[in-house]
Motif scaffolding. Structure first.
Motif, PDB file in Angstrom:
ATOM      1  N   PRO A   1      30.563  32.504  34.501  1.00 58.61           N
ATOM      2  CA  PRO A   1      32.021  32.665  34.606  1.00 58.61           C
ATOM      3  C   PRO A   1      32.505  32.845  36.050  1.00 58.61           C
ATOM      4  CG  PRO A   1      30.996  34.581  33.532  1.00 58.61           C
ATOM      5  CD  PRO A   1      29.969  33.501  33.601  1.00 58.61           C
ATOM      6  N   LEU A   2      31.736  33.602  36.849  1.00 57.38           N
ATOM      7  CA  LEU A   2      32.207  33.929  38.197  1.00 57.38           C
ATOM      8  C   LEU A   2      31.375  33.257  39.278  1.00 57.38           C
ATOM      9  CD1 LEU A   2      32.997  37.283  36.855  1.00 57.38           C
ATOM     10  CD2 LEU A   2      34.488  36.401  38.638  1.00 57.38           C
ATOM     11  N   GLY A   3      30.990  32.030  39.051  1.00 55.46           N
ATOM     12  CA  GLY A   3      30.236  31.305  40.058  1.00 55.46           C
ATOM     13  C   GLY A   3      30.185  29.852  39.695  1.00 55.46           C
TER      14      GLY A   3
ATOM     15  N   ARG B   1      34.283  33.051  43.966  1.00 59.46           N
ATOM     16  CA  ARG B   1      34.224  34.344  43.290  1.00 59.46           C
ATOM     17  C   ARG B   1      35.268  35.299  43.860  1.00 59.46           C
ATOM     18  NH1 ARG B   1      29.174  34.491  42.508  1.00 59.46           N
ATOM     19  NH2 ARG B   1      28.406  35.581  44.338  1.00 59.46           N
TER      20      ARG B   1
ATOM     21  N   VAL C   1      42.965  46.518  31.688  1.00 57.30           N
ATOM     22  CA  VAL C   1      41.760  45.696  31.807  1.00 57.30           C
ATOM     23  C   VAL C   1      42.154  44.265  32.172  1.00 57.30           C
ATOM     24  CG1 VAL C   1      39.753  44.746  30.586  1.00 57.30           C
ATOM     25  CG2 VAL C   1      40.571  47.045  30.022  1.00 57.30           C
ATOM     26  N   ALA C   2      41.468  43.698  33.166  1.00 56.64           N
ATOM     27  CA  ALA C   2      41.587  42.257  33.409  1.00 56.64           C
ATOM     28  C   ALA C   2      40.405  41.619  32.705  1.00 56.64           C
ATOM     29  CB  ALA C   2      41.544  41.962  34.901  1.00 56.64           C
ATOM     30  N   HIS C   3      40.692  40.763  31.729  1.00 56.32           N
ATOM     31  CA  HIS C   3      39.610  40.103  30.990  1.00 56.32           C
ATOM     32  C   HIS C   3      39.310  38.761  31.647  1.00 56.32           C
ATOM     33  CE1 HIS C   3      37.815  38.424  27.004  1.00 56.32           C
ATOM     34  NE2 HIS C   3      36.898  38.983  27.763  1.00 56.32           N
ATOM     35  N   MET C   4      38.134  38.681  32.273  1.00 57.78           N
ATOM     36  CA  MET C   4      37.737  37.445  32.945  1.00 57.78           C
ATOM     37  C   MET C   4      36.800  36.682  32.016  1.00 57.78           C
ATOM     38  SD  MET C   4      37.256  38.767  36.860  1.00 57.78           S
ATOM     39  CE  MET C   4      37.691  37.150  37.522  1.00 57.78           C
ATOM     40  N   CYS C   5      37.271  35.533  31.515  1.00 59.79           N
ATOM     41  CA  CYS C   5      36.477  34.792  30.542  1.00 59.79           C
ATOM     42  C   CYS C   5      36.798  33.316  30.612  1.00 59.79           C
ATOM     43  CB  CYS C   5      36.782  35.316  29.140  1.00 59.79           C
ATOM     44  SG  CYS C   5      38.494  35.067  28.698  1.00 59.79           S
TER      45      CYS C   5
ATOM     46  N   TYR D   1      21.283  30.493  35.282  1.00 62.70           N
ATOM     47  CA  TYR D   1      22.219  30.723  36.385  1.00 62.70           C
ATOM     48  C   TYR D   1      22.486  32.215  36.594  1.00 62.70           C
ATOM     49  CZ  TYR D   1      22.752  25.950  34.909  1.00 62.70           C
ATOM     50  OH  TYR D   1      22.484  24.670  34.523  1.00 62.70           O
TER      51      TYR D   1
ATOM     52  N   LEU E   1      36.671  43.277  33.013  1.00 61.47           N
ATOM     53  CA  LEU E   1      35.709  43.038  31.938  1.00 61.47           C
ATOM     54  C   LEU E   1      35.400  41.555  31.900  1.00 61.47           C
ATOM     55  CD1 LEU E   1      35.722  44.751  28.479  1.00 61.47           C
ATOM     56  CD2 LEU E   1      34.998  42.384  28.713  1.00 61.47           C
ATOM     57  N   THR E   2      34.130  41.224  32.087  1.00 61.46           N
ATOM     58  CA  THR E   2      33.774  39.798  32.070  1.00 61.46           C
ATOM     59  C   THR E   2      33.070  39.440  30.761  1.00 61.46           C
ATOM     60  OG1 THR E   2      31.614  40.167  33.110  1.00 61.46           O
ATOM     61  CG2 THR E   2      33.475  39.791  34.583  1.00 61.46           C
ATOM     62  N   SER E   3      33.359  38.220  30.273  1.00 61.66           N
ATOM     63  CA  SER E   3      32.717  37.719  29.059  1.00 61.66           C
ATOM     64  C   SER E   3      32.140  36.348  29.330  1.00 61.66           C
ATOM     65  CB  SER E   3      33.734  37.619  27.926  1.00 61.66           C
ATOM     66  OG  SER E   3      34.131  38.891  27.515  1.00 61.66           O
ATOM     67  N   THR E   4      31.026  36.053  28.668  1.00 60.79           N
ATOM     68  CA  THR E   4      30.415  34.745  28.854  1.00 60.79           C
ATOM     69  C   THR E   4      30.687  33.874  27.641  1.00 60.79           C
ATOM     70  OG1 THR E   4      28.417  35.764  28.044  1.00 60.79           O
ATOM     71  CG2 THR E   4      28.588  35.439  30.399  1.00 60.79           C
TER      72      THR E   4
ATOM     73  N   VAL F   1      32.764  46.130  33.594  1.00 59.46           N
ATOM     74  CA  VAL F   1      32.233  46.168  32.235  1.00 59.46           C
ATOM     75  C   VAL F   1      31.999  44.718  31.825  1.00 59.46           C
ATOM     76  CG1 VAL F   1      32.681  46.883  29.834  1.00 59.46           C
ATOM     77  CG2 VAL F   1      33.592  48.253  31.727  1.00 59.46           C
ATOM     78  N   SER F   2      30.987  44.455  31.009  1.00 64.24           N
ATOM     79  CA  SER F   2      30.739  43.070  30.612  1.00 64.24           C
ATOM     80  C   SER F   2      30.117  42.956  29.225  1.00 64.24           C
ATOM     81  CB  SER F   2      29.829  42.389  31.634  1.00 64.24           C
ATOM     82  OG  SER F   2      29.599  41.045  31.255  1.00 64.24           O
TER      83      SER F   2
ATOM     84  N   THR G   1      26.989  45.160  27.467  1.00 59.59           N
ATOM     85  CA  THR G   1      26.370  44.878  26.181  1.00 59.59           C
ATOM     86  C   THR G   1      26.312  43.371  26.015  1.00 59.59           C
ATOM     87  OG1 THR G   1      26.334  45.425  23.818  1.00 59.59           O
ATOM     88  CG2 THR G   1      28.484  44.930  24.781  1.00 59.59           C
TER      89      THR G   1
ATOM     90  N   TYR H   1      23.277  31.323  25.346  1.00 57.08           N
ATOM     91  CA  TYR H   1      23.667  30.418  26.434  1.00 57.08           C
ATOM     92  C   TYR H   1      22.514  30.367  27.423  1.00 57.08           C
ATOM     93  CZ  TYR H   1      25.041  34.368  29.562  1.00 57.08           C
ATOM     94  OH  TYR H   1      25.061  35.487  30.346  1.00 57.08           O
ATOM     95  N   ASP H   2      22.486  29.309  28.246  1.00 55.69           N
ATOM     96  CA  ASP H   2      21.392  29.120  29.195  1.00 55.69           C
ATOM     97  C   ASP H   2      21.437  30.225  30.262  1.00 55.69           C
ATOM     98  OD1 ASP H   2      19.522  28.298  30.968  1.00 55.69           O
ATOM     99  OD2 ASP H   2      20.214  26.225  31.098  1.00 55.69           O
TER     100      ASP H   2
ATOM    101  N   ASP I   1      25.616  38.097  40.049  1.00 60.54           N
ATOM    102  CA  ASP I   1      27.012  38.204  40.508  1.00 60.54           C
ATOM    103  C   ASP I   1      27.894  37.169  39.805  1.00 60.54           C
ATOM    104  OD1 ASP I   1      26.826  40.270  42.617  1.00 60.54           O
ATOM    105  OD2 ASP I   1      25.462  38.821  43.538  1.00 60.54           O
ATOM    106  N   ARG I   2      27.260  36.114  39.296  1.00 60.67           N
ATOM    107  CA  ARG I   2      28.013  35.077  38.572  1.00 60.67           C
ATOM    108  C   ARG I   2      28.566  35.603  37.246  1.00 60.67           C
ATOM    109  NH1 ARG I   2      23.305  30.699  39.871  1.00 60.67           N
ATOM    110  NH2 ARG I   2      24.225  29.823  41.767  1.00 60.67           N
ATOM    111  N   VAL I   3      28.011  36.726  36.766  1.00 64.41           N
ATOM    112  CA  VAL I   3      28.511  37.347  35.529  1.00 64.41           C
ATOM    113  C   VAL I   3      29.230  38.658  35.850  1.00 64.41           C
ATOM    114  CG1 VAL I   3      27.869  38.353  33.296  1.00 64.41           C
ATOM    115  CG2 VAL I   3      26.734  36.275  34.091  1.00 64.41           C
TER     116      VAL I   3
ATOM    117  N   ILE J   1      30.910  29.116  30.639  1.00 62.43           N
ATOM    118  CA  ILE J   1      30.319  30.174  29.819  1.00 62.43           C
ATOM    119  C   ILE J   1      29.088  30.798  30.493  1.00 62.43           C
ATOM    120  CG2 ILE J   1      29.187  30.686  27.605  1.00 62.43           C
ATOM    121  CD1 ILE J   1      31.134  28.701  26.305  1.00 62.43           C
TER     122      ILE J   1
END
Lengths: 342, 75
Positions: free
Chosen positions: B39-41, B54, B12-16, A275, A339-342, A226-227, A308, A271-272, A281-283, B36
């Protein structure tokens, strides 16, 4: 009483987002919403100067902008500083908060502002000002002005301000004629009798969730991705907004083992995106998670990812989206989430 | 979002990247990430090294999900 009013470039009448890089400037007298504030004060106080700055400029040049804004405020020798109202504008709210902190810590004078409850500037700077609760947009200006003026008038009249603002979270010492043990027992007796009592130490309200139990064995677990960073299939089929998202998307992972510029992109503004658009995959780490599933380290990956855009999206909407997502994940027997956040 | 999913009983693992925000909103298992916009690269690394990075981050998240926590924890 001399009042200095802080505004952003928009409310000062300089311009919109295209003028967000406007450096700090000052003008004698009131501007924008200052006109209504000044009128409502009915001569008890006067806005002698307005200091304003572009929201982008303030947040990106924090140190320099702070220094200049403080000097400009100081030049009017104010008794009170008024900031905003900043409603739910993120950068404006942060600027209002920072200006409040500057006036509070350097000039030691009271600050009155107006912010929406979810504005991030409130949480960070609330101890530095009487921040009056206002609506989330300028549509509520007509209510915001009298509410702010009510607090300003109390300060002018040298009365104690006891209501009409967000708690600052400051503790104040005082001498009580009744000692603590007595007051505590009195409170307890009232509580036992079912009567009303007022605590002397209200517990802070944290909306916290007890951590769910850990996954026992990842090799049999079903993981979902989820992101809030806006990862969507190329072309953003649901047209998720780049800010203040009104929806989330659910997308199949069946045909994706690795993101490329051809199959994925980010819908997130602010954000830019270069990338993420080159390699999503970076997100959303689909490549690695699928490899770990193949290697047997993870039981399985849920067939869909949910996404979202977190940029400027209200807490209420985020909650709504996630509650809906959670229900679907439950139905699909998902045992854990990254869950990833930017 | 993390909290609503956890309210349903799913860990949940929150990756931020901005950990203070994650702490403020109330995530329980927090895994700090790179930046920002990625995050994963890390576009500054050669592709092989980036993937290795990653892998490392995802493994931290898996470890977080398999760890019992009583309170908010940054892994």
């Amino acid at each position: 009483m001399r009042i200095v009013h802080y505004l952003n470039q928009f409310y000062a009448g300089v311009g919109g987002e295209d003028k967000a890089d406007h450096p700090p400037e000052k003008r004698d007298g009131f501007a924008g919403p200052g006109m209504a504030i000044n009128a409502a004060l009915g001569g008890t106080g006067e806005i002698v100067g307005t200091v304003f700055c572009g929201d982008g400029y303030f947040n990106e040049n924090l140190e320099e902008a702070s220094e200049k804004v403080l000097a400009m405020i100081k030049s009017y020798a104010p008794d009170i500083v008024v900031v905003g109202p900043g409603f739910n504008a993120g950068r404006y709210g942060m600027a209002c908060g920072m200006v409040a902190k500057l006036a509070d810590e350097n000039l030691h004078i009271p600050v009155v502002g107006g912010l929406y409850a979810e504005n991030p500037g409130l949480e960070i700077y609330k101890r530095h000002a009487y921040f009056v609760p206002v609506g989330d947009s300028a549509a509520s200006m007509r209510k915001a002005v009298p509410d702010m003026v009510a607090v300003i008038k109390k300060i002018i009249a040298r009365e104690e301000v006891t209501e009409g603002f967000f708690e600052k979270g400051l503790r104040k010492n005082y001498f009580s004629p009744v000692r603590g043990s007595r007051r505590a027992v009195d409170m307890l007796l009232k509580k036992i009798a079912g009567e009303k009592f007022v605590t002397e130490y209200p517990m802070p309200v944290f909306d916290r969730v007890t951590p769910p139990a850990a996954v026992k064995d990842m090799r049999t677990a079903r993981i979902a991705l989820v992101s809030s960073g806006g990862p969507v299939p190329k072309g953003n089929p649901d047209r998720i907004e780049s800010s203040s998202a009104s929806k989330f998307g659910r997308y199949s992972l069946a045909d994706i083992t690795d993101f490329t510029p051809e199959n994925g992109e980010t819908a997130h503004g602010g954000y830019d995106p270069v990338y993420a658009n080159l390699d999503l995959d970076r997100v959303l780490p689909v490549d690695v998670v699928k490899e770990l599933v193949a290697a047997g380290e993870i039981g399985s990956l849920h067939d869909y990812w949910y996404a979202t855009v977190g940029n400027g999206t209200s807490v209420a909407n985020s909650k709504k989206f996630a509650a809906d997502i959670a229900l679907r994940l439950k139905e699909d027997n998902v045992s854990c989430v990254i869950l990833t956040s930017t | 979002m993390v909290k609503e999913i956890e309210r349903a009983g799913i860990p949940v693992a929150h990756m931020c990247t901005v950990v203070p925000i994650s702490v403020t909103v109330g995530a329980n298992r927090i895994v700090p990430t790179v930046a920002i916009p990625y995050p994963l690269g890390d576009p500054n690394l050669p592709p092989g090294d980036e993937k290795e990075l990653r892998h490392k981050l995802v493994r931290s998240a898996l470890k977080a999900l398999c760890t019992e926590v009583e309170e908010q924890t940054v892994f």
